[in-house]
Design an enzyme around this catalytic site. Structure first.
Site, PDB file in Angstrom:
ATOM      1  N   ASP A 404       0.808  -1.222   0.000  1.00 45.69           N
ATOM      2  CA  ASP A 404       0.000   0.000   0.000  1.00 45.69           C
ATOM      3  C   ASP A 404       0.846   1.279   0.000  1.00 45.69           C
ATOM      4  OD1 ASP A 404      -2.350   1.425   0.069  1.00 45.69           O
ATOM      5  OD2 ASP A 404      -3.091   0.525   1.917  1.00 45.69           O
ATOM      6  N   GLU A 459     -14.018   1.951  -0.314  1.00 42.29           N
ATOM      7  CA  GLU A 459     -13.453   2.496   0.925  1.00 42.29           C
ATOM      8  C   GLU A 459     -13.699   4.005   1.023  1.00 42.29           C
ATOM      9  OE1 GLU A 459      -9.224   1.594   0.661  1.00 42.29           O
ATOM     10  OE2 GLU A 459      -8.826   3.601  -0.071  1.00 42.29           O
TER      11      GLU A 459
END
Length: 649
Positions: A404, A459
């Site tokens: 990430d 998200e």
């Protein structure tokens, strides 16, 4: 005699106006044509039959000691035709892809070439250099000019540091000013005629990603991040760039550069079906791919790792009991993996020391017993600082990594992606890149790269609306796999949306959420919601968990950019249908023709459709079953922000 001389002079002038000569390349079906002319620079026009779609486009590359494409001197030409079948390791659209194109290779004095390819669904070109040692690339000119005012569907990042999650903006090309924000790839162009043009790149390696800005004259011009030279500390998941080079890439002088491609469609559905990134990507480099297993993953972050109810007699959270509960859920529904997001390790900076409350080693053992693999989340910086990490993970029994916060696409970070993919493959780990740029071919070179985020996904909570997401099959997902994290069981219409973790909800109907599993392509597809809600909605969960992640065939049944898409996908002898639409109309109705089914066979369709009250109460759906055969027609009604999901067997 004078008359003959005059005619010859006219003919010569038409072919060599201002020193220009046109070199033409047609698609195999003859519809698309690239016309390349050489004068002070290399120019090209793109036409579909008689319609000029792109006009006087220009390509150049500036090295430290030479400008490729400036006053070009042709040294030779090579033409060829290719007609082959390709078989992707991870087939997201087709198990066999027809790769048919005509090629024009133009060699120039100064040790460089430009290669054009014309396909039935678009064109592509790239630079090739043949120089000794290393070269520094200071700039590459990708200039595209529009003959008329076009509508551009773009994402505008605030700068080169971006997670590629911006909302789509829709701007007229004549209104895009040089002072406006740049755009990232891919971008979709509506010509206001029958044609749409999708622009992206493939075979991106040892080179920065391409961005675009207005050229101030109804066109677009390339812009690239420069090579970072010095970094400074910026917390546990990033680095500050303190110093940049003047150049955008320092690279081998003998190489081919990334493909710049244009998918050209007459029907909007053709964009959804396209495989251009794959056709232009480097071939698979892994000898053994048998260990790479695409699949579903149960994901705890979006739902706050908080299962509840009479069977949860432990404190839920980032702990051993909760993850065992997730593994039990995954095992019951045949879900291949669980993802353990931030919190599984004692510290984000130390990936070797698990959080003692989680006990990763026990979970890997327990998961193996239940046939569920473990995927671990990491920051890119932690991976970069721990060179032996993947070897350790392989010994532990980890199946994959979710990496990430790269949030950049300069040459250094592009090389980082490839380094990670290669090292992960060596240790039998698949990779899901988050905080990432869009797919650009690495996922075919290293098919253990199963997905990339780089999308405005769920998200984003209330910032993830069907009005934006309905563009994804035509733009972001049209260039490669996309980790959007679908599967919400709490569904709301936008005007009443309220949601925070752990009670996460989505905008769009229940049937819409289910349809996303069929429509959206990803080698690893998330089940983002709480196991508790999945248990309570068993018939929906059973449908979502039987939708494959790889496919043999795709057919776009209905498609209009930004409004709706309905696709049929085949895996073996089963067909799945997924449809989604935006917020513009209270209801849309379609009559689907099922002539893709086999003659003489009887089929059963199980569908999940928007209920009569789904316009207001987005949770309302109907499960229906009916018998079918080839040639039958099925009426499908989509509520606003609605969907349709079905299996035909």
């Amino acid at each position: 005699m004078k008359k003959h001389l005059f005619l010859l002079l006219c003919l010569y002038t038409s072919l060599h106006t201002y020193g220009q000569k046109a070199y033409k390349l047609q698609s195999p079906d003859g519809n698309i044509q690239v016309s390349v002319s050489l004068s002070d620079k290399i120019y090209y026009n793109v036409t579909y039959r008689q319609d000029t779609l792109l006009k006087q486009c220009n390509l150049q590359m500036e090295l430290s000691n030479q400008e490729l494409g400036n006053a070009p001197k042709l040294a030779g030409i090579n033409k060829k035709s290719v007609d082959e079948s390709l078989k992707p390791v991870i087939p997201l659209k087709y198990s066999t892809v027809a790769n048919k194109y005509n090629q024009l290779l133009m060699k120039f004095e100064g040790d460089y070439s430009v290669e054009f390819r014309a396909f039935n669904d678009g064109i592509a070109y790239r630079f090739i250099t043949n120089k000794k040692g290393m070269i520094e690339v200071y700039n590459e000119t990708f200039q595209v000019n529009f003959p008329e005012n076009y509508l551009l569907h773009v994402q505008h990042p605030g700068g080169f540091k971006t997670a590629y999650e911006e909302e789509y903006k829709h701007i007229e090309s004549k209104d895009w000013k040089t002072s406006d924000k740049m755009a990232l790839l891919p971008i979709l162009i509506d010509t206001h005629k029958d044609y749409k043009i999708l622009i992206s790149e493939s075979d991106l390696a040892d080179y920065p990603a391409l961005f675009l800005k207005s050229n101030g004259n109804n066109g677009m011009l390339s812009v690239f991040p420069k090579v970072p030279l010095e970094f400074g500390d910026d917390g546990d998941r990033s680095l500050k760039i303190l110093k940049e080079a003047d150049y955008i890439a320092k690279t081998n002088g003998k190489r081919s550069f990334p493909w710049r491609y244009f998918v050209i469609s007459k029907e909007d559905g053709e964009i959804v079906e396209n495989t251009m990134t794959y056709k232009l990507a480097k071939k698979n480099k892994l000898e053994d791919t048998s260990w790479i297993k695409p699949g579903l993953a149960s994901w705890e972050w979006w739902n706050g790792a908080t299962p509840y109810g009479p069977d949860v007699d432990f404190v839920a959270g980032c702990n051993l009991n909760t993850y065992k509960y997730f593994i039990d859920f995954a095992s019951k529904y045949g879900i291949s993996y669980i993802i353990m997001d931030e919190g599984w390790a004692k510290s984000t900076r130390d990936p070797y020391t698990p959080n003692p409350e989680v006990d990763v080693h026990e979970l890997i053992r327990y998961g193996k017993e239940k046939n569920v693999g473990i995927v671990l989340w990491l920051t890119w910086l932690t991976v970069e600082k721990n060179s032996g990490l993947f070897e350790t993970f392989e010994k532990w029994g980890v199946k994959g990594v979710k990496i990430d916060f790269m949030d950049r696409s300069d040459q250094w970070i592009v090389n980082y992606y490839e380094k990670v993919a290669k090292e992960a493959a060596k240790h039998h780990l698949f990779v899901d890149f988050h905080g990432s740029f869009k797919p650009a071919g690495l996922e075919y070179k290293y098919p253990n790269v199963l997905s990339y985020e780089g999308v405005r996904g769920m998200e984003q909570m209330g910032g993830c609306r069907p009005d934006n997401s309905v563009y994804l099959p035509f733009i972001r997902n049209a260039v490669g796999p996309m980790d959007y994290t679908p599967g919400a069981m709490l569904s709301m219409q936008p005007e009443i949306y309220r949601s925070e973790r752990p009670n996460s909800a989505s905008i769009g109907t229940r049937a819409y959420q289910m349809a996303l599993f069929v429509i959206f392509e990803s080698g690893i597809q998330m089940m983002a919601d709480n196991p508790t809600l999945y248990y309570r909605n068993d018939e929906c969960t059973k449908f979502m968990t039987q939708v494959p992640q790889t496919w043999d065939e795709i057919i776009a049944l209905e498609a209009k950019v930004g409004e709706y898409v309905i696709v049929a996908k085949r895996k073996g002898n089963k067909w799945y249908i997924g449809g989604m639409t935006n917020n513009q109309k209270q209801q849309r109705e379609f009559e689907l023709n099922l002539d893709f089914l086999k003659d003489g066979k009887n089929y059963r369709m199980t569908s999940f459709e928007d209920g009569v009250n789904a316009n207001r109460q987005a949770m309302d759906y109907r499960k229906k079953e009916r018998d079918l055969k080839k040639g039958d027609k099925v009426t499908v009604r989509l509520a606003r922000n609605g969907g349709f999901a079905a299996i035909i067997e």
